[in-house]
Scaffold this motif. Sequence first.
Motif, PDB file in Angstrom:
ATOM      1  N   ASP A   1       0.851  -1.185   0.000  1.00  0.00           N
ATOM      2  CA  ASP A   1       0.000   0.000   0.000  1.00  0.00           C
ATOM      3  C   ASP A   1       0.889   1.238   0.000  1.00  0.00           C
ATOM      4  O   ASP A   1       1.191   1.809   1.046  1.00  0.00           O
ATOM      5  N   PRO A   2       1.359   1.675  -1.188  1.00  0.00           N
ATOM      6  CA  PRO A   2       2.334   2.775  -1.243  1.00  0.00           C
ATOM      7  C   PRO A   2       1.722   4.165  -1.090  1.00  0.00           C
ATOM      8  O   PRO A   2       2.405   5.155  -1.321  1.00  0.00           O
ATOM      9  N   ARG A   3       0.461   4.246  -0.684  1.00  0.00           N
ATOM     10  CA  ARG A   3      -0.152   5.561  -0.503  1.00  0.00           C
ATOM     11  C   ARG A   3       0.457   6.274   0.711  1.00  0.00           C
ATOM     12  O   ARG A   3       0.988   5.625   1.615  1.00  0.00           O
ATOM     13  N   PRO A   4       0.368   7.601   0.739  1.00  0.00           N
ATOM     14  CA  PRO A   4       0.908   8.342   1.879  1.00  0.00           C
ATOM     15  C   PRO A   4       0.279   7.891   3.194  1.00  0.00           C
ATOM     16  O   PRO A   4      -0.921   7.639   3.280  1.00  0.00           O
ATOM     17  N   ALA A   5       1.120   7.764   4.215  1.00  0.00           N
ATOM     18  CA  ALA A   5       0.664   7.366   5.543  1.00  0.00           C
ATOM     19  C   ALA A   5       1.710   7.789   6.553  1.00  0.00           C
ATOM     20  O   ALA A   5       2.872   8.048   6.198  1.00  0.00           O
ATOM     21  N   ALA A   6       1.316   7.855   7.815  1.00  0.00           N
ATOM     22  CA  ALA A   6       2.256   8.233   8.870  1.00  0.00           C
ATOM     23  C   ALA A   6       3.421   7.255   8.914  1.00  0.00           C
ATOM     24  O   ALA A   6       3.241   6.038   8.889  1.00  0.00           O
ATOM     25  N   GLY A   7       4.636   7.803   8.949  1.00  0.00           N
ATOM     26  CA  GLY A   7       5.829   6.975   9.023  1.00  0.00           C
ATOM     27  C   GLY A   7       6.271   6.398   7.690  1.00  0.00           C
ATOM     28  O   GLY A   7       7.201   5.585   7.662  1.00  0.00           O
ATOM     29  N   ARG A   8       5.656   6.819   6.601  1.00  0.00           N
ATOM     30  CA  ARG A   8       5.974   6.257   5.281  1.00  0.00           C
ATOM     31  C   ARG A   8       6.564   7.341   4.387  1.00  0.00           C
ATOM     32  O   ARG A   8       5.952   8.383   4.158  1.00  0.00           O
ATOM     33  N   VAL A   9       7.764   7.083   3.866  1.00  0.00           N
ATOM     34  CA  VAL A   9       8.465   8.013   2.987  1.00  0.00           C
ATOM     35  C   VAL A   9       8.398   7.486   1.560  1.00  0.00           C
ATOM     36  O   VAL A   9       8.708   6.317   1.310  1.00  0.00           O
ATOM     37  N   LEU A  10       8.001   8.328   0.622  1.00  0.00           N
ATOM     38  CA  LEU A  10       7.900   7.939  -0.782  1.00  0.00           C
ATOM     39  C   LEU A  10       9.186   8.335  -1.497  1.00  0.00           C
ATOM     40  O   LEU A  10       9.506   9.512  -1.626  1.00  0.00           O
ATOM     41  N   ALA A  11       9.926   7.307  -1.925  1.00  0.00           N
ATOM     42  CA  ALA A  11      11.214   7.550  -2.591  1.00  0.00           C
ATOM     43  C   ALA A  11      11.369   6.634  -3.795  1.00  0.00           C
ATOM     44  O   ALA A  11      12.471   6.200  -4.119  1.00  0.00           O
ATOM     45  N   ALA A  12      10.248   6.353  -4.455  1.00  0.00           N
ATOM     46  CA  ALA A  12      10.249   5.363  -5.529  1.00  0.00           C
ATOM     47  C   ALA A  12      10.636   5.945  -6.881  1.00  0.00           C
ATOM     48  O   ALA A  12      10.332   5.352  -7.912  1.00  0.00           O
ATOM     49  N   GLY A  13      11.279   7.089  -6.897  1.00  0.00           N
ATOM     50  CA  GLY A  13      11.779   7.644  -8.149  1.00  0.00           C
ATOM     51  C   GLY A  13      10.725   8.421  -8.897  1.00  0.00           C
ATOM     52  O   GLY A  13       9.683   8.801  -8.356  1.00  0.00           O
ATOM     53  N   ARG A  14      10.996   8.650 -10.168  1.00  0.00           N
ATOM     54  CA  ARG A  14      10.128   9.486 -10.988  1.00  0.00           C
ATOM     55  C   ARG A  14       8.736   8.877 -11.102  1.00  0.00           C
ATOM     56  O   ARG A  14       8.557   7.661 -11.035  1.00  0.00           O
ATOM     57  N   ARG A  15       7.748   9.721 -11.310  1.00  0.00           N
ATOM     58  CA  ARG A  15       6.376   9.278 -11.524  1.00  0.00           C
ATOM     59  C   ARG A  15       6.171   8.952 -13.005  1.00  0.00           C
ATOM     60  O   ARG A  15       6.761   9.574 -13.886  1.00  0.00           O
ATOM     61  N   ALA A  16       5.303   7.969 -13.275  1.00  0.00           N
ATOM     62  CA  ALA A  16       4.959   7.663 -14.662  1.00  0.00           C
ATOM     63  C   ALA A  16       4.291   8.867 -15.305  1.00  0.00           C
ATOM     64  O   ALA A  16       3.472   9.540 -14.683  1.00  0.00           O
ATOM     65  N   ALA A  17       4.658   9.150 -16.556  1.00  0.00           N
ATOM     66  CA  ALA A  17       4.125  10.332 -17.231  1.00  0.00           C
ATOM     67  C   ALA A  17       4.033  10.071 -18.727  1.00  0.00           C
ATOM     68  O   ALA A  17       4.787   9.267 -19.281  1.00  0.00           O
ATOM     69  N   ARG A  18       3.099  10.754 -19.367  1.00  0.00           N
ATOM     70  CA  ARG A  18       3.026  10.734 -20.824  1.00  0.00           C
ATOM     71  C   ARG A  18       3.990  11.796 -21.348  1.00  0.00           C
ATOM     72  O   ARG A  18       3.807  12.988 -21.098  1.00  0.00           O
ATOM     73  N   SER A  19       5.014  11.351 -22.013  1.00  0.00           N
ATOM     74  CA  SER A  19       6.054  12.273 -22.462  1.00  0.00           C
ATOM     75  C   SER A  19       6.754  11.673 -23.672  1.00  0.00           C
ATOM     76  O   SER A  19       6.955  10.453 -23.740  1.00  0.00           O
ATOM     77  N   PRO A  20       7.152  12.493 -24.644  1.00  0.00           N
ATOM     78  CA  PRO A  20       7.881  11.977 -25.805  1.00  0.00           C
ATOM     79  C   PRO A  20       9.366  11.782 -25.547  1.00  0.00           C
ATOM     80  O   PRO A  20      10.090  11.361 -26.455  1.00  0.00           O
ATOM     81  N   TRP A  21       9.819  12.071 -24.335  1.00  0.00           N
ATOM     82  CA  TRP A  21      11.252  12.014 -24.061  1.00  0.00           C
ATOM     83  C   TRP A  21      11.629  10.684 -23.429  1.00  0.00           C
ATOM     84  O   TRP A  21      10.912  10.145 -22.592  1.00  0.00           O
ATOM     85  N   ILE A  22      12.779  10.155 -23.850  1.00  0.00           N
ATOM     86  CA  ILE A  22      13.281   8.890 -23.304  1.00  0.00           C
ATOM     87  C   ILE A  22      14.734   9.058 -22.871  1.00  0.00           C
ATOM     88  O   ILE A  22      15.436   9.967 -23.339  1.00  0.00           O
ATOM     89  N   GLY A  23      15.175   8.183 -21.996  1.00  0.00           N
ATOM     90  CA  GLY A  23      16.567   8.147 -21.586  1.00  0.00           C
ATOM     91  C   GLY A  23      17.196   6.824 -21.978  1.00  0.00           C
ATOM     92  O   GLY A  23      16.583   5.763 -21.822  1.00  0.00           O
ATOM     93  N   LEU A  24      18.401   6.876 -22.528  1.00  0.00           N
ATOM     94  CA  LEU A  24      19.153   5.676 -22.893  1.00  0.00           C
ATOM     95  C   LEU A  24      20.529   5.770 -22.259  1.00  0.00           C
ATOM     96  O   LEU A  24      21.166   6.828 -22.277  1.00  0.00           O
ATOM     97  N   LYS A  25      21.006   4.653 -21.730  1.00  0.00           N
ATOM     98  CA  LYS A  25      22.294   4.651 -21.023  1.00  0.00           C
ATOM     99  C   LYS A  25      23.055   3.371 -21.343  1.00  0.00           C
ATOM    100  O   LYS A  25      22.460   2.308 -21.549  1.00  0.00           O
ATOM    101  N   VAL A  26      24.377   3.475 -21.409  1.00  0.00           N
ATOM    102  CA  VAL A  26      25.235   2.307 -21.610  1.00  0.00           C
ATOM    103  C   VAL A  26      26.602   2.598 -21.011  1.00  0.00           C
ATOM    104  O   VAL A  26      27.024   3.758 -20.927  1.00  0.00           O
TER     105      VAL A  26
END
Length: 359
Positions: A121-146
Amino acid sequence: MTRPVEIVGGGLAGLALGLALRRHGVPTTVYEAGHYPRHRVCGEFIAGLGERTIDRLGLAPFLADAVPHREVTWFRGPQAGQRQTLPRSALGLSRYVLDARLAEAFAAAGGTLQTDTRHPDPRPAAGRVLAAGRRAARSPWIGLKVHLALPPGNASPLARGLEVHLGRRAYVGLSAVEGGRYNLCGFFHRQAAAGRSSDAASLGALPRERDRRFHFALLDHLAAAGLDELAARIAPHLDPTSFTAVAGLQVNPAVRREAGLAIGDACAMIPPFTGNGMAMAFQSAESALGPLLAYARHETSWSHAVAAVRSALRRRFSLRLASASILHPFLLQPGAQRWLAAAARAGVLPLQPLYALLH
């Protein structure tokens, strides 16, 4: 009894905060949907991280073998342009190594690390810190790494300091990380390479279909951006096991204000050209540490802790986020790139003040 803290997300911000909490005796659980070690789309260039943050989070042992960088060279196409000397060394260190080190230290400090596990249950709650990275979004931009590796005995570096290559609707960073390897990470428009197909013969035999697809995706996007010289330079040195991609990239011009306590990219994502994303992850963990310790020790309520962290994050990040979001479009359009290159050659581009503003 000390109140426990849950952290949803085991990236740099979540692990650094979890480790710091454990060092103060706070029962802490980190939930990480992936595992360690693994590659992540990241510039792996830590600029703007101060000694205060390093000391308060106890990061020095984890950064000891980072490659120091003092210069940034900007390229437009094959031409090297302005060279910038940084006010202090930036650090080149892969997420593959750094995340795993922090995870091991967190577990050794008595933290509970749940890998390959999503919080029920990753919803906000007492004692719970949200650090799961970027939020899903509709965007034409991508990242590639090697990652790239030179053959043994080859003393000629792939890059000196950090190279930033500007292309059509794209930019790419190339710099050394630990172990004699290099990281290449790019921000691309996903439609730019549509319909292109790399010459498979020029790539040699690749062991797996997945590796072939990533080779094609990366080299096609570099070619579509007009960065053919860079593509030719790196093609012989690609490590196919390190290919990583992420879609729907979207930068955020301000610290998010919705419910809950969020840090790292879950709080705000600065445009990658700044090289400040990894430092911001650690700084957000540092900003959250004091209020969370007060909450865990029953010295304040959860709502007051959340308000204190949000206020600290806004004070710390608002100016740099707004400034970076204004400058970001200039790096992606050829006309704006020509203007920036001309200003740099004329010596009227205030690189040092801009660096200070963005970090």
